[in-house]
Enzyme design. Sequence first.
Site, PDB file in Angstrom:
ATOM      1  N   ASP A 110     -29.349  36.097  46.097  1.00 46.31           N
ATOM      2  CA  ASP A 110     -29.223  35.665  47.481  1.00 46.31           C
ATOM      3  C   ASP A 110     -29.638  34.216  47.693  1.00 46.31           C
ATOM      4  O   ASP A 110     -29.660  33.742  48.830  1.00 46.31           O
ATOM      5  CB  ASP A 110     -30.055  36.570  48.394  1.00 46.31           C
ATOM      6  N   GLN A 111     -29.948  33.482  46.627  1.00 48.78           N
ATOM      7  CA  GLN A 111     -30.322  32.070  46.787  1.00 48.78           C
ATOM      8  C   GLN A 111     -29.116  31.244  47.209  1.00 48.78           C
ATOM      9  O   GLN A 111     -28.005  31.451  46.714  1.00 48.78           O
ATOM     10  CB  GLN A 111     -30.870  31.510  45.469  1.00 48.78           C
ATOM     11  N   ASP A 130     -24.240   7.556  40.525  1.00 44.71           N
ATOM     12  CA  ASP A 130     -23.854   6.793  39.336  1.00 44.71           C
ATOM     13  C   ASP A 130     -22.331   6.740  39.298  1.00 44.71           C
ATOM     14  O   ASP A 130     -21.672   7.768  39.126  1.00 44.71           O
ATOM     15  CB  ASP A 130     -24.402   7.474  38.073  1.00 44.71           C
ATOM     16  N   TYR A 164     -21.394   2.550  22.278  1.00 44.33           N
ATOM     17  CA  TYR A 164     -20.859   3.482  21.281  1.00 44.33           C
ATOM     18  C   TYR A 164     -19.351   3.599  21.471  1.00 44.33           C
ATOM     19  O   TYR A 164     -18.767   2.980  22.372  1.00 44.33           O
ATOM     20  CB  TYR A 164     -21.520   4.854  21.433  1.00 44.33           C
ATOM     21  N   TRP A 216     -14.400  10.127  31.953  1.00 46.93           N
ATOM     22  CA  TRP A 216     -13.108   9.885  31.294  1.00 46.93           C
ATOM     23  C   TRP A 216     -11.988  10.707  31.931  1.00 46.93           C
ATOM     24  O   TRP A 216     -10.892  10.214  32.166  1.00 46.93           O
ATOM     25  CB  TRP A 216     -13.227  10.216  29.808  1.00 46.93           C
ATOM     26  N   THR A 217     -12.261  11.962  32.228  1.00 54.42           N
ATOM     27  CA  THR A 217     -11.211  12.869  32.704  1.00 54.42           C
ATOM     28  C   THR A 217     -11.017  12.821  34.215  1.00 54.42           C
ATOM     29  O   THR A 217      -9.894  12.999  34.696  1.00 54.42           O
ATOM     30  CB  THR A 217     -11.548  14.310  32.282  1.00 54.42           C
ATOM     31  N   GLU A 240     -13.621   5.029  34.915  1.00 56.01           N
ATOM     32  CA  GLU A 240     -13.171   4.573  33.593  1.00 56.01           C
ATOM     33  C   GLU A 240     -11.631   4.453  33.553  1.00 56.01           C
ATOM     34  O   GLU A 240     -10.954   5.414  33.246  1.00 56.01           O
ATOM     35  CB  GLU A 240     -13.630   5.567  32.515  1.00 56.01           C
ATOM     36  N   ASP A 267     -18.889   6.113  37.688  1.00 50.56           N
ATOM     37  CA  ASP A 267     -18.373   6.129  36.316  1.00 50.56           C
ATOM     38  C   ASP A 267     -16.849   6.117  36.355  1.00 50.56           C
ATOM     39  O   ASP A 267     -16.191   7.047  35.897  1.00 50.56           O
ATOM     40  CB  ASP A 267     -18.900   7.371  35.584  1.00 50.56           C
TER      41      ASP A 267
END
Length: 657
Positions: free
Chosen positions: A329-330, A410, A490, A358-359, A414, A412
């Site tokens: 129930d939260q 943030d 990277y 990316w997607t 791309e 993002d």
Amino acid sequence: MSIPRKRGWLAASIAALLVAPLALIAAPASAAPTAPSGVTVVYTEGAKWDTGYSGQLTIDNQSSTTLDDWTIRFSLPAGAGITSLWNATMERSGSDYTLTPPGWGASVPAGGTYQIGFNGSFSGGDTAPVNCTLNNAPCAGGPGEDDTEPPTVPGDVSVLGTTATSITLQWTASTDNVGVAGYEILGADGEVVRTVIGDTTSGTVGGLTPDTEYTFGVRAFDAAGNRSDASPPVTARTAERNGGQPSDDERRVGYFTQWGIYDRGYLVKNIDTSDTAAKLTHINYAFANINRNGQCFQVNQAGQGDAWADYGRSFRADESVDGVADRWDQDLRGNFNQLLKLKEKHPHLKVNLSIGGWTWSKYISDAALTPESRQRMASSCIDMFLRGNLPPFDGAGGPGAAYGVFDGIDLDWEWPGSEGHEDNIVRPEDKENFTALVREFRTQLDALEQETGRYYELTSFMPADPEKVEAGFEVEKIMPDFDFVTVQGYDYHGAWEDYTNHQSNLVLVEGDPGPRFFSSEIAIDAWVDRGADPADLVLGVPFYSRGWTGVQPGPNGDGLFQQATGPARGTYEDGYEDWKRIRELPNRGYTLHRDDEAGTAWLYNGSTWWTYDDEISMKQKVEWAKGRDLNGVMIWSLDGDDAQGSLMSALDEALDS
């Protein structure tokens, strides 16, 4: 003072919880093995409405062993039926129901509980299950016929601890003629704000506002629905959050992937148990999606969104940060609730919502196109994730349900003005529109600060490729609106190319075959040369590897810069492997090689070649970043580390040195 966090309709209905016994009727002797000793099944009924009701079954395992599997069978009275359920698989034959664990499994640890929630329909009358069996034995632990006395009032209620967003209470246990089934923590207005199943003596109310006074009481209930009077109220103030701009200490930013809870089994809890949470300053949650209208949205559909992972999934006690299982129930469950618990345990942590990736960057160009569309995107994301107004999903969500989870945004995208995913919309004017989008977010975040008294961060993930920087970013104009940005350190090379190469080298290495040349030095220079202050830049580092196969040794015998026949086989994606798996390869016929100046390592077995980072190369990257006056490191992604947090420990040690 009542809790300012608004509650969804289902959570509000539970304010009138009625705990009723399972009607226990003995099964025939031939079908009745010994009942599981110490295991109780309790039925809890929520409020009824015109055509339906809500309910919950709780398996309470107070035995000394884990209940590895379970089957619950029961019948519902005529006119009642279950229309939807979660945390279990259901089979129905007329009025008879069989519940078994869901696909992800649901063992109940010793001393733990497991909740199965459902919505139902009824035509009036009783909705309590009858003829209940657990593993073909009569459900254990039901109340006796004389269970009419209410529990005693919980005694000595006091404040056990506070954080910026939570207050933990403790009390002396109530007593009951049959047994206490649980406790309810009440707000100042008498509303139930937390229900705790089991005869426990403490409970935590989360999602609170920093530096704010709250008043609570506690009452007990038994399995027959009898309730004690409320305890005398107790008042406490939440702690102050470390507000304002971040400090000048090096930032340690880690991406938590929404999907890591599946095949990788990496939960928010693992950030804590690996001691990584204590070493991070920020967690970026990946990702939020943008729809065709340029708005943040939530759905539970493959490829579009995973509301179940975000705030629908109920985590078991052994999966939870604080060891407390989610209740059906939260209004907030899933990763979001676990992040909230993680912040309560580590108040220094900031969690930002990362948009795109990316997607899911496909429609951001549309969203950034006009003043109206930019306003719409920013307001929708802020409303959903910072104000926490989640759309209802599977009994969770509602106004304010996720308030307090996130501390900022943030971005993002791309990539603006450059090729990213093949489905992305790209425009020449993306560069200027990104500047305007950043300004719109900053303006709305500043307005939210005035509204709530909390500072909200704005950060961004940025490319390493100088061509993408030039095509998509007005660096001098956007940097003042960001608290900091992370620069991709990277994916410089990978198995989409024909030759083995380093994916995260700090500097260019002699003999690099190209066809394009990348390094962290080239990436950082692309930003600094265009006006970025190094102190506002954070270097990305990978907790994963890139690999090729069909690689000949070459003149140095180490496979570096040699032609390959294709990507190496990976667990989740060919050419890609988590560091925690790569680290095992030196014991499986692979030889370790290093280039200390470039801060790189690689493994080679005569055919398969992996470029990766270990503890030594991570420290080399930190030293290089500090030498360039950068402000810390960012990790993609936390689920690549081992259970001990070895890579994070190496980064932390180097940053502290």
